[in-house]
Design a protein around this motif. Sequence first.
Motif, mmCIF file in Angstrom:
data_model
loop_
_atom_site.group_PDB
_atom_site.id
_atom_site.type_symbol
_atom_site.label_atom_id
_atom_site.label_comp_id
_atom_site.label_asym_id
_atom_site.label_seq_id
_atom_site.Cartn_x
_atom_site.Cartn_y
_atom_site.Cartn_z
ATOM 1 N N VAL A 1 -2.062 -18.543 22.699
ATOM 2 C CA VAL A 1 -3.046 -19.326 21.949
ATOM 3 C C VAL A 1 -2.393 -19.972 20.731
ATOM 4 O O VAL A 1 -1.855 -19.261 19.870
ATOM 5 C CB VAL A 1 -4.216 -18.434 21.480
ATOM 6 C CG1 VAL A 1 -5.248 -19.249 20.709
ATOM 7 C CG2 VAL A 1 -4.879 -17.740 22.670
ATOM 8 N N PRO A 2 -2.411 -21.304 20.617
ATOM 9 C CA PRO A 2 -1.878 -21.943 19.409
ATOM 10 C C PRO A 2 -2.621 -21.468 18.165
ATOM 11 O O PRO A 2 -3.853 -21.413 18.148
ATOM 12 C CB PRO A 2 -2.130 -23.434 19.661
ATOM 13 C CG PRO A 2 -2.210 -23.562 21.149
ATOM 14 C CD PRO A 2 -2.866 -22.291 21.617
ATOM 15 N N ILE A 3 -1.876 -21.111 17.119
ATOM 16 C CA ILE A 3 -2.454 -20.630 15.869
ATOM 17 C C ILE A 3 -2.003 -21.546 14.740
ATOM 18 O O ILE A 3 -0.802 -21.807 14.580
ATOM 19 C CB ILE A 3 -2.000 -19.188 15.553
ATOM 20 C CG1 ILE A 3 -2.344 -18.252 16.705
ATOM 21 C CG2 ILE A 3 -2.626 -18.697 14.254
ATOM 22 C CD1 ILE A 3 -1.687 -16.882 16.580
ATOM 23 N N ALA A 4 -2.953 -22.037 13.958
ATOM 24 C CA ALA A 4 -2.648 -22.852 12.788
ATOM 25 C C ALA A 4 -3.214 -22.177 11.552
ATOM 26 O O ALA A 4 -4.238 -21.487 11.624
ATOM 27 C CB ALA A 4 -3.238 -24.257 12.936
ATOM 28 N N ARG A 5 -2.553 -22.366 10.420
ATOM 29 C CA ARG A 5 -3.030 -21.822 9.158
ATOM 30 C C ARG A 5 -3.219 -22.976 8.188
ATOM 31 O O ARG A 5 -2.435 -23.930 8.177
ATOM 32 C CB ARG A 5 -2.057 -20.806 8.584
ATOM 33 C CG ARG A 5 -1.786 -19.626 9.482
ATOM 34 C CD ARG A 5 -1.025 -18.523 8.784
ATOM 35 N NE ARG A 5 -1.888 -17.844 7.809
ATOM 36 C CZ ARG A 5 -1.658 -16.616 7.345
ATOM 37 N NH1 ARG A 5 -0.590 -15.961 7.728
ATOM 38 N NH2 ARG A 5 -2.471 -16.058 6.493
ATOM 39 N N ALA A 6 -4.254 -22.881 7.336
ATOM 40 C CA ALA A 6 -4.517 -23.957 6.382
ATOM 41 C C ALA A 6 -5.292 -23.427 5.186
ATOM 42 O O ALA A 6 -6.102 -22.507 5.320
ATOM 43 C CB ALA A 6 -5.308 -25.082 7.056
ATOM 44 N N LYS A 7 -5.038 -24.010 4.036
ATOM 45 C CA LYS A 7 -5.882 -23.752 2.881
ATOM 46 C C LYS A 7 -7.210 -24.470 3.100
ATOM 47 O O LYS A 7 -7.303 -25.419 3.885
ATOM 48 C CB LYS A 7 -5.210 -24.242 1.606
ATOM 49 C CG LYS A 7 -3.930 -23.482 1.275
ATOM 50 C CD LYS A 7 -3.302 -23.979 -0.015
ATOM 51 C CE LYS A 7 -2.038 -23.186 -0.336
ATOM 52 N NZ LYS A 7 -1.384 -23.668 -1.585
ATOM 53 N N GLU A 8 -8.238 -24.011 2.394
ATOM 54 C CA GLU A 8 -9.569 -24.566 2.646
ATOM 55 C C GLU A 8 -9.604 -26.078 2.444
ATOM 56 O O GLU A 8 -10.176 -26.816 3.259
ATOM 57 C CB GLU A 8 -10.600 -23.891 1.735
ATOM 58 C CG GLU A 8 -12.030 -24.308 2.054
ATOM 59 C CD GLU A 8 -13.060 -23.557 1.232
ATOM 60 O OE1 GLU A 8 -13.398 -24.046 0.125
ATOM 61 O OE2 GLU A 8 -13.511 -22.488 1.684
ATOM 62 N N ALA A 9 -9.004 -26.574 1.355
ATOM 63 C CA ALA A 9 -9.031 -28.011 1.079
ATOM 64 C C ALA A 9 -8.320 -28.802 2.172
ATOM 65 O O ALA A 9 -8.787 -29.871 2.595
ATOM 66 C CB ALA A 9 -8.399 -28.295 -0.281
ATOM 67 N N GLU A 10 -7.186 -28.275 2.638
ATOM 68 C CA GLU A 10 -6.444 -28.929 3.717
ATOM 69 C C GLU A 10 -7.275 -28.959 4.987
ATOM 70 O O GLU A 10 -7.322 -29.982 5.695
ATOM 71 C CB GLU A 10 -5.140 -28.176 3.957
ATOM 72 C CG GLU A 10 -4.287 -28.732 5.076
ATOM 73 C CD GLU A 10 -3.096 -27.841 5.401
ATOM 74 O OE1 GLU A 10 -2.299 -28.248 6.268
ATOM 75 O OE2 GLU A 10 -2.970 -26.746 4.819
ATOM 76 N N PHE A 11 -7.945 -27.843 5.285
ATOM 77 C CA PHE A 11 -8.776 -27.795 6.483
ATOM 78 C C PHE A 11 -9.924 -28.802 6.397
ATOM 79 O O PHE A 11 -10.222 -29.504 7.372
ATOM 80 C CB PHE A 11 -9.345 -26.392 6.685
ATOM 81 C CG PHE A 11 -10.400 -26.347 7.759
ATOM 82 C CD1 PHE A 11 -10.051 -26.355 9.093
ATOM 83 C CD2 PHE A 11 -11.754 -26.351 7.423
ATOM 84 C CE1 PHE A 11 -11.015 -26.355 10.089
ATOM 85 C CE2 PHE A 11 -12.723 -26.347 8.409
ATOM 86 C CZ PHE A 11 -12.354 -26.342 9.740
ATOM 87 N N LEU A 12 -10.582 -28.888 5.244
ATOM 88 C CA LEU A 12 -11.726 -29.787 5.098
ATOM 89 C C LEU A 12 -11.311 -31.249 5.281
ATOM 90 O O LEU A 12 -12.064 -32.046 5.848
ATOM 91 C CB LEU A 12 -12.390 -29.580 3.740
ATOM 92 C CG LEU A 12 -13.134 -28.240 3.577
ATOM 93 C CD1 LEU A 12 -13.573 -28.051 2.136
ATOM 94 C CD2 LEU A 12 -14.333 -28.168 4.527
#
Length: 283
Positions: free
Chosen positions: A187-198
């Motif tokens: 499963v591809p997993i990505a990580r992001a800070k909330e602002a980056e995700f938004l």
Amino acid sequence: MPDRPPPKPPTRAPGRVKEVTSASNPLVKDIRALAQKKHREETGLFLVEGLKLVIDGLDAGWELSTLVIAKAASDNPLLAKTAARAVASGADVIEASAKVLEAITRRDNPQSAAGVFRRRLASLGEIDLSGKAVAVVLDRVRDPGNLGTVLRTADAAGASGVVLVGDTVDPFSLETVRATMGSIFAVPIARAKEAEFLTWRSRIKGLVVGTHMRGETDYRAPDYGAQPVLLMMGNEQAGLSDALAETCDVLVRIPQAGRADSLNLAVATGVMLFEARRGVLAL
């Protein structure tokens, strides 16, 4: 998006075979240190337990750095074949005593093999949201067992990826990897800070569904099958942050008949995933 074969690791020189009988050996100490998040991040490596998981990782094209095998079981045909495959791929093979394997896995009666793999994280842009794809977003998940179970469930349901937002548990911790039962490689997993995700979410064309205590829509009501879907699941104690809840197209609730006021995160995610994928999985 059509399925693509996993990327092939770069060609490396053949690995070496070493025998290690002491838990104080520097090689063993380095592998044991992978229990610490800081060491995993510094080295880019993580540990998996069991021959099946090692084979899963190799089959998925992940780079194996070191394979540790029980010397007492080295005549096992599958173990021997995997060791030869590891050496050919450029990985070192350590033939270890039972004491060394116990030290590495921190378990009594350890399995016959453990592998050190190079971590792999996807970018947000690599999460497939075309066609009828479904991806999961986890907000500040803290429990490694929950995360591992979500990854395993996402794999089973055919989800296109899992996005970890904010301060989350490390997906490559030994506890999380154990709970995935091999799905860490699928499963591809990505990580992001909330602002980056938004910012990324603002460009998404599809349906964004969040589970929330304030949700008034039954989780079965949205039309999941006509477009890409993001399923947003909140922190185990606090639920979705206000910013993430506000960016959802619809907030839903899973009806409950008992006294419990909420479901375990992994269970709730499983319910949502299989509902969102029901039309596809029924084919």
